[in-house]
Design an enzyme around this catalytic site. Structure first.
Site, mmCIF file in Angstrom:
data_model
loop_
_atom_site.group_PDB
_atom_site.id
_atom_site.type_symbol
_atom_site.label_atom_id
_atom_site.label_comp_id
_atom_site.label_asym_id
_atom_site.label_seq_id
_atom_site.Cartn_x
_atom_site.Cartn_y
_atom_site.Cartn_z
ATOM 1 N N HIS A 226 0.814 -1.221 0.000
ATOM 2 C CA HIS A 226 0.000 0.000 0.000
ATOM 3 C C HIS A 226 0.847 1.271 0.000
ATOM 4 C CE1 HIS A 226 -3.699 -2.203 0.458
ATOM 5 N NE2 HIS A 226 -3.345 -2.705 1.620
ATOM 6 N N ASP B 20 -2.894 -10.490 -2.381
ATOM 7 C CA ASP B 20 -3.440 -10.049 -1.099
ATOM 8 C C ASP B 20 -4.931 -9.758 -1.267
ATOM 9 O OD1 ASP B 20 -2.233 -8.708 1.668
ATOM 10 O OD2 ASP B 20 -4.018 -7.654 0.960
ATOM 11 N N ASP C 273 -4.563 -12.849 3.918
ATOM 12 C CA ASP C 273 -5.849 -12.318 4.384
ATOM 13 C C ASP C 273 -6.999 -12.685 3.454
ATOM 14 O OD1 ASP C 273 -4.742 -10.678 2.466
ATOM 15 O OD2 ASP C 273 -5.016 -8.812 3.571
ATOM 16 N N HIS D 109 -6.455 -7.163 -0.313
ATOM 17 C CA HIS D 109 -6.610 -5.745 -0.638
ATOM 18 C C HIS D 109 -5.727 -5.365 -1.824
ATOM 19 C CE1 HIS D 109 -7.436 -6.188 3.738
ATOM 20 N NE2 HIS D 109 -8.474 -5.457 3.421
#
Length: 337
Positions: free
Chosen positions: A155, A191, A280, A193
């Site tokens: 990120h 991931d 995740d 996200h």
């Protein structure tokens, strides 16, 4: 498979984050990495490649900020971790700012990524972990390797932090591979996200292909990146592939998106592959909503390994601490078949 980890990454221990309208205990706890280390067994320590590979990706003023932010926070009379509360929405431009509150807004985009006294040191050694694990992939002594990086990185953009991320380990490794003459590079982000920082860093580049399979940003963080119509810009037009999926996606549905991503990577002609691996996507993750089971990770990895590319795996998210070690081991096993 070579597995690299540095315990200095455990010193980063943010107390809380602003999440869903209130303060909550921070999800990126040191025990995430500890559970993976316990499951992996032996790991090797990183070499120190210095700041130059990090500077090749991240802006100098941002790196200066990361190293000084917590001291500035304390000097302003604050206690605890440094966290911003105001961000520019439009007109983001270089300004001569000095107050820590303004700098936190300039160099971050959320209130979930506080800076602790040890954030810089942990992130620095996370980047060195990725570079150390990359080295045997580049010199041909290993077909795949694993960098246990914490905090995660995908990120983080060239000049901003967010999403628990401070330095973009996958991007730093990708640039190092290119600088070593092992490009073009593909980054596959699996991931839950979207890896918005990685996408931003390479959006206008034609030598890095970025493919991401993630939760639909219409409903999930980071919301403002990762939509299917984002395909790159300028020289990078067509080198970004976003494959957003709905909440509740199981591995059968996920595998179809993975096949699309792998086909695109093969067509791109990458010489080196970097996988941003987040566990995740696990069915029991406390902050995510896919339905992937522990055995599925081995199949996921086997599909990726079938590309036959020299591959660096970089750890990103995954917050079901009790299952995290088993999920990582399952994923890595798919590269060892």
């Amino acid at each position: 498979m070579i597995k690299v980890f540095d315990p200095r990454q455990l010193t980063h221990a943010p107390a809380q984050e602003f999440h869903n309208g209130g303060w909550a205990p921070h999800a990126d706890v040191p025990s995430r990495a500890e559970s993976i280390v316990a499951a992996l067994g032996d790991t090797k320590p990183p070499r120190d490649f210095g700041l130059d590979p990090i500077r090749a990706v991240h802006a100098s003023d941002y790196l200066d900020f990361l190293q000084s932010a917590h001291a500035m926070w304390r000097d302003s009379g604050r206690e605890g971790d440094a966290v911003g509360y105001v961000w520019p929405v439009v007109g983001r431009r270089p300004l001569n700012l000095s107050r820590i509150d303004a700098l936190l807004g300039r160099f971050s985009y959320d209130a979930g990524t506080p800076i602790t006294p040890d954030s810089w040191n942990a992130a620095y050694w996370g980047a060195q972990t990725a570079l150390t694990a990359l080295a045997p992939v580049l010199d041909g002594s290993a077909r795949s390797s694993f960098a246990l990086c914490r905090p995660p990185g995908h990120h983080s953009g060239a000049d901003y932090l967010g999403g628990y991320c401070y330095l973009n380990n996958a991007a730093i490794a990708a640039q190092a591979a290119i600088d070593a003459g092992q490009g073009p590079v593909a980054i596959l982000d699996v991931d839950y996200h979207h890896g918005n920082g990685t996408q931003d860093i390479f959006l206008g580049r034609g030598d890095v292909f970025f493919a991401s399979i993630h939760a639909d940003p219409a409903t999930d963080y980071p919301f403002f990146w990762g939509h299917a119509d984002e395909r790159g810009e300028g020289a990078g037009e067509g080198t970004t592939l976003n494959l957003p999926l709905p909440r509740g996606t199981d591995f059968a549905a996920y595998r179809g998106a993975l096949a699309r991503a792998l086909e695109a990577i093969a067509a791109f002609g990458a010489r080196t592959l970097i996988v941003s691996y987040g566990a995740d996507t696990f069915e029991g993750d406390p902050i995510s909503y896919f339905k992937i089971r522990t055995p599925d990770y081995a199949d996921m990895a086997a599909d990726i390994a079938a590309l036959g590319l020299p591959t660096l795996i970089v750890m990103e998210g995954g917050y079901a601490v009790d299952a995290l070690g088993a999920n990582v081991v399952s994923f890595l096993s798919g590269f060892e078949v």
